[in-house]
Motif scaffolding. Structure first.
Motif, PDB file in Angstrom:
ATOM      1  N   THR A 135      58.092 -27.737  13.877  1.00 38.90           N
ATOM      2  CA  THR A 135      57.990 -28.758  12.821  1.00 38.90           C
ATOM      3  C   THR A 135      58.224 -30.148  13.401  1.00 38.90           C
ATOM      4  OG1 THR A 135      58.940 -27.085  11.367  1.00 38.90           O
ATOM      5  CG2 THR A 135      58.731 -29.281  10.462  1.00 38.90           C
ATOM      6  N   VAL A 144      52.319 -27.390  -0.998  1.00 36.71           N
ATOM      7  CA  VAL A 144      52.011 -26.144  -1.711  1.00 36.71           C
ATOM      8  C   VAL A 144      51.945 -25.003  -0.718  1.00 36.71           C
ATOM      9  CG1 VAL A 144      50.205 -24.962  -3.032  1.00 36.71           C
ATOM     10  CG2 VAL A 144      50.825 -27.307  -3.595  1.00 36.71           C
ATOM     11  N   LEU A 150      53.277 -24.907   2.278  1.00 41.32           N
ATOM     12  CA  LEU A 150      54.594 -24.658   2.881  1.00 41.32           C
ATOM     13  C   LEU A 150      55.475 -23.837   1.938  1.00 41.32           C
ATOM     14  CD1 LEU A 150      55.360 -28.160   4.468  1.00 41.32           C
ATOM     15  CD2 LEU A 150      54.533 -26.121   5.601  1.00 41.32           C
ATOM     16  N   LYS A 151      55.327 -24.098   0.642  1.00 34.70           N
ATOM     17  CA  LYS A 151      56.151 -23.366  -0.326  1.00 34.70           C
ATOM     18  C   LYS A 151      55.796 -21.886  -0.384  1.00 34.70           C
ATOM     19  CE  LYS A 151      57.512 -24.467  -4.293  1.00 34.70           C
ATOM     20  NZ  LYS A 151      57.390 -24.814  -5.720  1.00 34.70           N
ATOM     21  N   THR A 152      54.565 -21.561  -0.025  1.00 39.82           N
ATOM     22  CA  THR A 152      54.163 -20.153  -0.088  1.00 39.82           C
ATOM     23  C   THR A 152      54.508 -19.411   1.205  1.00 39.82           C
ATOM     24  OG1 THR A 152      51.950 -20.576   0.768  1.00 39.82           O
ATOM     25  CG2 THR A 152      52.217 -20.663  -1.625  1.00 39.82           C
ATOM     26  N   LEU A 153      55.056 -20.125   2.176  1.00 34.70           N
ATOM     27  CA  LEU A 153      55.391 -19.487   3.455  1.00 34.70           C
ATOM     28  C   LEU A 153      56.881 -19.113   3.486  1.00 34.70           C
ATOM     29  CD1 LEU A 153      53.272 -21.783   5.771  1.00 34.70           C
ATOM     30  CD2 LEU A 153      52.826 -19.392   5.247  1.00 34.70           C
ATOM     31  N   PRO A 154      57.219 -18.108   4.287  1.00 40.19           N
ATOM     32  CA  PRO A 154      58.607 -17.615   4.259  1.00 40.19           C
ATOM     33  C   PRO A 154      59.603 -18.488   5.021  1.00 40.19           C
ATOM     34  CG  PRO A 154      57.309 -16.330   5.783  1.00 40.19           C
ATOM     35  CD  PRO A 154      56.362 -17.288   5.166  1.00 40.19           C
ATOM     36  N   THR A 155      59.512 -19.791   4.829  1.00 41.77           N
ATOM     37  CA  THR A 155      60.450 -20.712   5.478  1.00 41.77           C
ATOM     38  C   THR A 155      60.908 -21.722   4.443  1.00 41.77           C
ATOM     39  OG1 THR A 155      59.315 -20.445   7.585  1.00 41.77           O
ATOM     40  CG2 THR A 155      60.698 -22.390   7.367  1.00 41.77           C
ATOM     41  N   ASN A 156      62.192 -22.042   4.486  1.00 41.50           N
ATOM     42  CA  ASN A 156      62.728 -22.978   3.512  1.00 41.50           C
ATOM     43  C   ASN A 156      62.280 -24.401   3.833  1.00 41.50           C
ATOM     44  OD1 ASN A 156      64.601 -24.643   1.929  1.00 41.50           O
ATOM     45  ND2 ASN A 156      65.604 -22.682   1.534  1.00 41.50           N
ATOM     46  N   TYR A 157      61.988 -25.164   2.806  1.00 40.07           N
ATOM     47  CA  TYR A 157      61.516 -26.535   3.015  1.00 40.07           C
ATOM     48  C   TYR A 157      62.587 -27.411   3.668  1.00 40.07           C
ATOM     49  CZ  TYR A 157      59.185 -30.952   2.402  1.00 40.07           C
ATOM     50  OH  TYR A 157      58.599 -32.171   2.647  1.00 40.07           O
ATOM     51  N   VAL A 163      63.918 -26.916   6.364  1.00 41.24           N
ATOM     52  CA  VAL A 163      63.557 -27.030   7.785  1.00 41.24           C
ATOM     53  C   VAL A 163      62.697 -28.284   7.990  1.00 41.24           C
ATOM     54  CG1 VAL A 163      62.282 -25.951   9.691  1.00 41.24           C
ATOM     55  CG2 VAL A 163      63.674 -24.548   8.177  1.00 41.24           C
ATOM     56  N   ALA A 164      61.766 -28.499   7.047  1.00 40.91           N
ATOM     57  CA  ALA A 164      60.907 -29.683   7.141  1.00 40.91           C
ATOM     58  C   ALA A 164      61.744 -30.956   6.985  1.00 40.91           C
ATOM     59  CB  ALA A 164      59.833 -29.636   6.064  1.00 40.91           C
ATOM     60  N   ASN A 201      60.971 -28.351  -7.997  1.00 40.34           N
ATOM     61  CA  ASN A 201      60.702 -26.980  -7.569  1.00 40.34           C
ATOM     62  C   ASN A 201      60.178 -26.920  -6.137  1.00 40.34           C
ATOM     63  OD1 ASN A 201      60.755 -24.247  -8.110  1.00 40.34           O
ATOM     64  ND2 ASN A 201      58.656 -24.165  -8.853  1.00 40.34           N
TER      65      ASN A 201
END
Lengths: 428, 250
Positions: free
Chosen positions: A8, A259, A261-268, A270-271, A426
């Protein structure tokens, strides 16, 4: 987790270095600001301290006091005197000033010596009477007051500058008046004129004023425009990452990357951590670049050199904390803004306002009392105070800790507001 | 008997601040391995339903299970099981396809070597190998669509959601995308859940369809069965028969 964060950060750095406009805002603009404003302030500083003010001097008096007044004004050293004929009219003086021949004109009135002499004799008599010494005087008391010395100002002169000129003239006038009073007193007591040697000893033997800038490290470096401006505009530059970072967050939201990123198994988060680390590095580089310009480029441009405080670790820590606050603020703007225009507009205007309130544009001590409370809410104020503690006062990190604590408090509050915004939208 | 890829039961969803609900009591099941098409007029709720299934929107009533996991309770843990290809270009235009895949691959939980291999494979299959290091902002719409798809399938998801994946592309790109999706389903067993307004394309791709209108499922079966039931010649006739001819812009 570390691999995700590294990927990232790499992504953020790539995007950052491909955003040319953002880079201009983050690096070129603050550098130009620092150079221009330091140069302008330094020039004003030099006018006050080394350069001289073009001044017309019209001495309509033919006596000794008028000449003494001329000498006293000359001795001040801040005026570049141009003598004009005594019979010049005020209109002609105004015309010459409009033609930028001078920005100040001083007129010594025609009967200045005579009136000043009478006034001095009266003062001497009163003084002797107070001492219980009654002296007959053959002088006729003249009730006319001394006509004032008139000063014309060009309207471009600022209030502070006018006050400096007024102070200098008052000092000159006081010197001439004192001389006359002293001469009268001496004559009344001895019935002979005051000897020149004694006159010089009494009048010109003024005590010197020793100006010492206070500093915590005992150094006697005189603060200059560079020392004031470089820390201030470095902070301004750091907070101006809002243009690049705020926009980047909004762009991510608008272009659908959020959108995905939210569907991926990583918490935002991290971004968010990545953006904070990447842009913290940017703010640190900004500070390095601007400080380097102050140290190496400014002297080549004839501007004072930036003196780096002895506590380098303190400077680094303060820079990192200021940078973290700036980055946190930019992310908060990006999270709440709905469009890039909103982020840029609100971000830029709010930074200028916080800079003004925080004492970057006008010294905080010069603000109205009602602003003394408001300025404490500006993170830029605490950044500036921390830097000034190190750069101007020669302090160490422990000396500015009371400025760092509120700054950290504001930063944490901004982080909490950002997390609330992300949660409400959200996004985490 | 096959397992349900997606099982929706009595779903109720209302957008915050709105009085009328988007879905009330909606139920639908998509079996694993299906190529499922969800169709309906504009504003029927296709994208909203997809957002509810993928956890992008939080629903208020009912349950949604994806491969047996309740979405509302296991959002992040089930995210690696599905892929999502949004209607909008959801990537970083400033980056190259390879850079985008590297980043999204990491976020999908892939390791460095897996990312490297999968990137090479996908860019080759989708005809992007020659431009792997060019910035996506310089690409045509069709190339961007392929990048959008590549990111969605990067981590070999068991269920792939596709929201109008071929909108605005030319015939060649459409064929390439549809063929790739069929291959993904037949060879990899990936369940496809797809929405589009391209009904002819849908007939080619989908083996199961559902029509949604006004937040309700109005038909759900194999395309052949529905066409036979409603005595229509194809999906377009069936669509007009069930949803009417009036505009649905609101």
């Amino acid at each position: 987790m570390m691999f995700k964060l590294r990927s990232t950060i790499l992504k953020d750095i790539r995007i950052l270095f491909r955003d040319r406009l953002g880079l201009i805002f983050m690096f070129i603009m603050p550098i130009i600001l620092a150079i221009v404003i330091t140069a302008v302030q330094n020039s004003t500083f030099e006018i006050l301290n080394t350069n001289t003010v073009p001044t017309l001097l019209c001495n309509r008096d033919t006596g000794e006091a008028g000449k003494q007044m001329e000498i006293a004004i000359n001795k001040v050293g801040m005026f570049n005197l141009k003598q004009v004929t005594p019979n010049i009219s005020e209109k002609e003086i105004a015309n010459r000033m409009h033609a930028k021949d001078a920005v100040v004109a001083i007129i010594i009135p025609s009967n200045f010596t005579q009136k000043l002499k009478h006034k001095s004799e009266e003062t001497a008599k009163k003084a002797l009477k107070n001492f219980g010494m009654s002296i007959d005087s053959q002088h006729v008391t003249d009730n006319d007051s001394v006509q004032p010395v008139t000063v014309f100002y060009h309207p471009v002169l600022q209030e502070s500058f006018r006050r400096s000129i007024q102070g200098a003239l008052k000092s000159s006038l006081q010197m001439v008046q004192n001389r006359e009073v002293l001469k009268s007193l001496y004559f009344s007591l001895n019935e002979t004129a005051l000897p020149d040697s004694l006159e010089n000893e009494l009048i010109n033997n003024q005590l010197a004023i020793n100006e010492i800038p206070i500093s915590r490290d005992g150094s006697r470096n005189i603060p200059n425009a560079t020392q004031h401006n470089i820390p201030a505009w470095t902070i301004f530059a750091m907070f101006f990452v809002v243009i690049s970072l705020g926009s980047s967050v909004v762009r991510e939201k608008l272009n659908g990357s959020f959108v995905r990123l939210k569907t991926l198994p990583t918490n935002y988060l991290v971004a968010l951590i990545s953006k904070q680390l990447t842009y913290l590095l940017v703010t640190f580089i900004q500070a390095l670049v601007i400080f380097s310009i102050g140290i190496w480029l400014f002297p080549l441009m004839g501007l004072p050199r930036l003196n780096i405080p002895t506590d380098i670790a303190g400077v680094i820590i303060v820079t990192l904390i200021c940078g973290w606050c700036a980055v946190s603020y930019a992310i908060m703007i990006g999270v709440f803004a709905k469009t890039q225009e909103q982020a840029n507009g609100i971000g830029a205007v709010s930074i200028v306002l916080m800079a003004a309130v925080g004492g970057l544009l006008v010294p905080s001590f010069a603000m109205p009392s009602s602003f003394q409370y408001i300025l404490k809410a500006s993170p830029l104020h605490w950044c500036l105070q921390s830097y000034y503690g190190l750069f101007l006062e020669g302090g160490k990190l422990r000396d500015v800790i009371l400025n760092i604590i509120p700054l950290l408090g504001i930063t944490l509050l901004i982080q909490l507001i950002t997390l609330y915004g992300l949660k409400r939208k959200n996004l985490i | 008997m096959s397992n349900a890829a997606v099982s929706i039961n009595h779903l109720g969803f209302t957008y915050p601040g709105q009085s009328s609900s988007c879905f009330s009591n909606l139920s639908l099941t998509v079996q694993e391995g299906e190529r499922f098409g969800l169709f309906g007029p504009n504003g029927a709720g296709k994208t909203t339903l997809m957002h509810c299934i993928t956890g992008l929107l939080s629903y208020q009533q009912g349950s949604i299970k994806l491969l047996g996991y309740e979405i509302a309770q296991h959002k992040k843990s089930v995210n690696k099981l599905f892929g999502y290809v949004p209607q909008d270009f959801s990537f970083y235009q400033e980056l190259s396809p390879a850079e985008n895949l590297a980043f999204f691959g990491a976020w999908a939980g892939l390791q460095k070597n897996e990312i490297k291999n999968k990137t090479t494979e996908l860019l080759e299959v989708l005809g992007l190998a020659d431009v792997r290091n060019k910035r996506v902002e310089q690409f045509s719409g069709g190339m961007k669509r392929r990048v959008n798809l590549a990111i969605g399938v990067m981590h070999n998801p068991r269920v792939l959601f596709l929201d109008e994946p071929t909108v605005g592309v030319d015939v060649h790109t459409r064929h390439a995308i549809i063929n790739y999706l069929i291959k993904l389903n037949e060879e990899g067993g990936t369940t496809l859940i797809y929405t589009s307004h391209q009904l002819a394309e849908a007939e080619e791709l989908c083996n199961k369809v559902a029509l949604i209108d006004d937040g309700k499922i109005i038909a759900h079966d194999t395309l052949q069965q529905l066409v036979a039931d409603y005595k229509e010649e194809g999906l377009e006739g069936l669509f007009i028969n069930l949803t009417g001819k009036s505009f649905r812009d609101s």
